[in-house]
Scaffold this motif. Structure first.
Motif, PDB file in Angstrom:
ATOM      1  N   ASP A   1       0.776  -1.103   0.110  1.00 32.94           N
ATOM      2  CA  ASP A   1      -0.024  -0.091   0.180  1.00 32.94           C
ATOM      3  C   ASP A   1       0.785   1.311  -0.117  1.00 32.94           C
ATOM      4  O   ASP A   1       0.323   2.572   0.069  1.00 32.94           O
ATOM      5  CB  ASP A   1      -1.163   0.009   1.137  1.00 32.94           C
ATOM      6  N   THR A   2       2.314   0.944  -0.025  1.00 31.59           N
ATOM      7  CA  THR A   2       2.899   2.329  -0.063  1.00 31.59           C
ATOM      8  C   THR A   2       2.826   3.150  -1.347  1.00 31.59           C
ATOM      9  O   THR A   2       2.891   2.604  -2.212  1.00 31.59           O
ATOM     10  CB  THR A   2       4.428   1.886   0.110  1.00 31.59           C
ATOM     11  N   ALA A   3       2.865   4.315  -1.023  1.00 26.56           N
ATOM     12  CA  ALA A   3       2.583   5.477  -2.048  1.00 26.56           C
ATOM     13  C   ALA A   3       1.462   5.195  -3.147  1.00 26.56           C
ATOM     14  O   ALA A   3       1.381   5.399  -4.303  1.00 26.56           O
ATOM     15  CB  ALA A   3       3.875   5.539  -3.026  1.00 26.56           C
ATOM     16  N   LYS A   4       0.439   4.517  -2.542  1.00 28.19           N
ATOM     17  CA  LYS A   4      -0.794   4.158  -3.374  1.00 28.19           C
ATOM     18  C   LYS A   4      -1.407   5.440  -3.866  1.00 28.19           C
ATOM     19  O   LYS A   4      -1.886   5.209  -5.164  1.00 28.19           O
ATOM     20  CB  LYS A   4      -1.843   3.270  -2.597  1.00 28.19           C
ATOM     21  N   GLU A   5      -0.977   6.410  -3.325  1.00 28.40           N
ATOM     22  CA  GLU A   5      -1.818   7.900  -3.914  1.00 28.40           C
ATOM     23  C   GLU A   5      -0.874   8.368  -5.091  1.00 28.40           C
ATOM     24  O   GLU A   5      -1.300   9.102  -5.861  1.00 28.40           O
ATOM     25  CB  GLU A   5      -1.902   8.992  -2.757  1.00 28.40           C
ATOM     26  N   LEU A   6       0.192   7.615  -5.382  1.00 27.87           N
ATOM     27  CA  LEU A   6       1.292   8.271  -6.421  1.00 27.87           C
ATOM     28  C   LEU A   6       0.883   7.434  -7.698  1.00 27.87           C
ATOM     29  O   LEU A   6       1.585   7.772  -8.846  1.00 27.87           O
ATOM     30  CB  LEU A   6       2.432   8.183  -6.310  1.00 27.87           C
ATOM     31  N   HIS A   7       0.183   6.387  -7.803  1.00 30.19           N
ATOM     32  CA  HIS A   7      -0.264   5.643  -9.056  1.00 30.19           C
ATOM     33  C   HIS A   7      -0.655   6.619 -10.322  1.00 30.19           C
ATOM     34  O   HIS A   7      -0.416   6.443 -11.147  1.00 30.19           O
ATOM     35  CB  HIS A   7      -1.090   4.422  -8.815  1.00 30.19           C
ATOM     36  N   GLY A   8      -1.640   7.341  -9.853  1.00 32.55           N
ATOM     37  CA  GLY A   8      -2.347   8.236 -10.902  1.00 32.55           C
ATOM     38  C   GLY A   8      -1.223   9.223 -11.290  1.00 32.55           C
ATOM     39  O   GLY A   8      -1.207   9.363 -12.498  1.00 32.55           O
ATOM     40  N   PHE A   9      -0.691   9.682 -10.623  1.00 33.80           N
ATOM     41  CA  PHE A   9       0.361  10.611 -10.817  1.00 33.80           C
ATOM     42  C   PHE A   9       1.504  10.090 -11.780  1.00 33.80           C
ATOM     43  O   PHE A   9       1.810  10.603 -12.873  1.00 33.80           O
ATOM     44  CB  PHE A   9       1.226  10.866  -9.664  1.00 33.80           C
TER      45      PHE A   9
ATOM     46  N   ASP B   1       4.048  -8.030  -0.227  1.00 32.05           N
ATOM     47  CA  ASP B   1       3.211  -8.277   0.811  1.00 32.05           C
ATOM     48  C   ASP B   1       4.207  -9.063   1.864  1.00 32.05           C
ATOM     49  O   ASP B   1       5.058  -9.752   1.399  1.00 32.05           O
ATOM     50  CB  ASP B   1       1.872  -9.064   0.337  1.00 32.05           C
ATOM     51  N   MET B   2       3.993  -8.858   3.105  1.00 31.80           N
ATOM     52  CA  MET B   2       4.723  -9.532   3.902  1.00 31.80           C
ATOM     53  C   MET B   2       4.709 -11.038   3.997  1.00 31.80           C
ATOM     54  O   MET B   2       5.837 -11.572   4.417  1.00 31.80           O
ATOM     55  CB  MET B   2       4.195  -8.747   5.553  1.00 31.80           C
ATOM     56  N   HIS B   3       3.649 -11.486   3.766  1.00 34.60           N
ATOM     57  CA  HIS B   3       3.492 -12.868   3.295  1.00 34.60           C
ATOM     58  C   HIS B   3       4.503 -13.490   2.616  1.00 34.60           C
ATOM     59  O   HIS B   3       5.152 -14.264   2.587  1.00 34.60           O
ATOM     60  CB  HIS B   3       2.322 -13.443   3.365  1.00 34.60           C
ATOM     61  N   ASP B   4       4.623 -12.506   1.436  1.00 37.68           N
ATOM     62  CA  ASP B   4       5.473 -13.006   0.430  1.00 37.68           C
ATOM     63  C   ASP B   4       7.010 -13.039   0.640  1.00 37.68           C
ATOM     64  O   ASP B   4       7.675 -13.723   0.346  1.00 37.68           O
ATOM     65  CB  ASP B   4       5.089 -12.422  -0.977  1.00 37.68           C
ATOM     66  N   ILE B   5       7.147 -11.908   1.419  1.00 38.36           N
ATOM     67  CA  ILE B   5       8.561 -11.821   2.054  1.00 38.36           C
ATOM     68  C   ILE B   5       9.009 -12.780   2.953  1.00 38.36           C
ATOM     69  O   ILE B   5      10.129 -13.471   2.865  1.00 38.36           O
ATOM     70  CB  ILE B   5       8.859 -10.345   2.507  1.00 38.36           C
TER      71      ILE B   5
ATOM     72  N   GLU C   1       3.325   1.830   4.123  1.00 34.95           N
ATOM     73  CA  GLU C   1       3.284   0.579   4.548  1.00 34.95           C
ATOM     74  C   GLU C   1       4.666  -0.120   5.015  1.00 34.95           C
ATOM     75  O   GLU C   1       5.373  -0.386   4.028  1.00 34.95           O
ATOM     76  CB  GLU C   1       2.593  -0.525   3.835  1.00 34.95           C
ATOM     77  N   LEU C   2       4.680  -0.031   6.437  1.00 36.01           N
ATOM     78  CA  LEU C   2       6.113  -0.445   6.871  1.00 36.01           C
ATOM     79  C   LEU C   2       5.909  -2.076   7.272  1.00 36.01           C
ATOM     80  O   LEU C   2       5.073  -2.375   8.064  1.00 36.01           O
ATOM     81  CB  LEU C   2       6.453   0.161   8.038  1.00 36.01           C
ATOM     82  N   VAL C   3       6.736  -2.911   6.745  1.00 32.58           N
ATOM     83  CA  VAL C   3       6.789  -4.410   6.962  1.00 32.58           C
ATOM     84  C   VAL C   3       8.090  -4.545   7.662  1.00 32.58           C
ATOM     85  O   VAL C   3       9.135  -4.205   7.391  1.00 32.58           O
ATOM     86  CB  VAL C   3       6.842  -5.130   5.449  1.00 32.58           C
TER      87      VAL C   3
END
Length: 304
Positions: A170-178, A191-195, A272-274
């Motif tokens: 979810d990190t920087a999800k606001e920047l996708h449109g930009f 995702d933390m589970h994938d890591i 989002e900090l993992v």
């Protein structure tokens, strides 16, 4: 392979160049905050005796709390290029004390240095020689995080541990449109589970993963972008290298203005900090077992 783990391939060369610029700038508040939160969480960790490796997003001004946490242990710091690190305050105090006891005997404390290690290269350390690896906000920018994890496992002693942070999806999800307006992409963050699964595949034992979200707010799009570039930016291999027209850039800026909260008038930016830590367990040696049928066992008959 990094191309299989990431949707958008990273560039270690781009990450190195961006780090070299940021390390000359003032300490980004987010790195200071993440190190503080890592130190608080790491209080319960008790790795075996031995040295500590710092291989993550390095800024000299953020090392004080890490040095304090691992006081008494040798700290080996690695970075994409060699830089001078400030001497620890305790070292300076000891220097002053010694100079009063033995005038002219105490040598001038020298600042330590971060050792140069190109991204993707193996640590120049012996197998099973270290007790701990400390890595803030770094894995999400590497071309091949699996290789990095495998090298950490190699240098760790049995019962040694690794503690790291990285950005989540979810990190920087606001920047996708930009980014879309500019014909670019925002890096995909795992995702933390994938890591955690990736760590297990490299041989770490029972990775423990945590996640928390921070929401920063800004009065202008320009202020938001300035902060984002200070602690992340675009390290993708396929990023655009040409200039963007003024009209296109203003259109992209408008996508951020549209995110302003009606109540506060401020623009959000999600981080989002993992957090992850895991241990290298001592594997028990395999014991060869041979199966024998009872009918094949011949024993002496009891005498009558």
């Amino acid at each position: 392979m990094s191309s299989q783990f990431w949707k958008y391939t990273r560039s270690n060369a781009a990450l190195s160049r961006q780090w070299a610029k940021r390390v000359q700038a003032p300490l980004p508040f987010i790195l200071e905050e993440v190190n503080r939160r890592m130190v608080n969480r790491a209080q319960i960790m008790r790795p075996v005796e031995g040295g500590v490796v710092h291989q993550g997003w390095l800024h000299p001004a953020a090392l004080a709390s890490v040095k304090a946490l691992f006081s008494g242990r040798e700290l080996a710091v690695f970075a994409p290029s060699a830089i001078e690190l400030p001497a620890a305050p305790m070292d300076k105090a000891a220097e002053s004390f010694l100079s009063k006891l033995w005038p002219g005997r105490a040598s001038v404390a020298k600042a330590a240095s971060a050792r140069e290690l190109p991204l993707g290269a193996n640590l120049p350390l012996a197998d099973e020689s270290q007790a701990m690896v400390w890595s803030p906000l770094w894995l999400h920018g590497l071309e091949d995080p699996a290789h990095q994890m495998a090298d950490w496992l190699r240098v760790l002693k049995p019962e040694g541990g690794v503690f790291f942070t990285c950005f989540g999806p979810d990190t920087a999800k606001e920047l996708h449109g930009f980014a879309k307006c500019l014909g670019e992409s925002i890096p995909d963050f795992a995702d933390m589970h994938d890591i955690g699964d990736l760590m297990s595949k490299q041989g770490f034992s029972d990775p423990v993963m945590e996640m928390e979200k921070l929401t920063l707010t800004y009065s202008t799009p320009e202020a938001l972008l300035q902060d984002w570039r200070a602690f992340s930016g675009n390290f993708l291999a396929g990023r655009g290298k040409g200039l963007v027209s003024t009209g296109r850039y203003q259109q992209a800026i408008q996508t951020l203005r549209a995110l302003k909260s009606p109540e506060s008038g401020r623009i959000p930016l999600t981080l989002e900090l993992v957090y992850g830590h895991a241990w290298k367990v001592k594997r028990k040696p395999k014991i060869d077992v041979t199966s024998v049928k009872i009918s094949d066992i011949k024993g002496r008959k009891a005498s009558k």
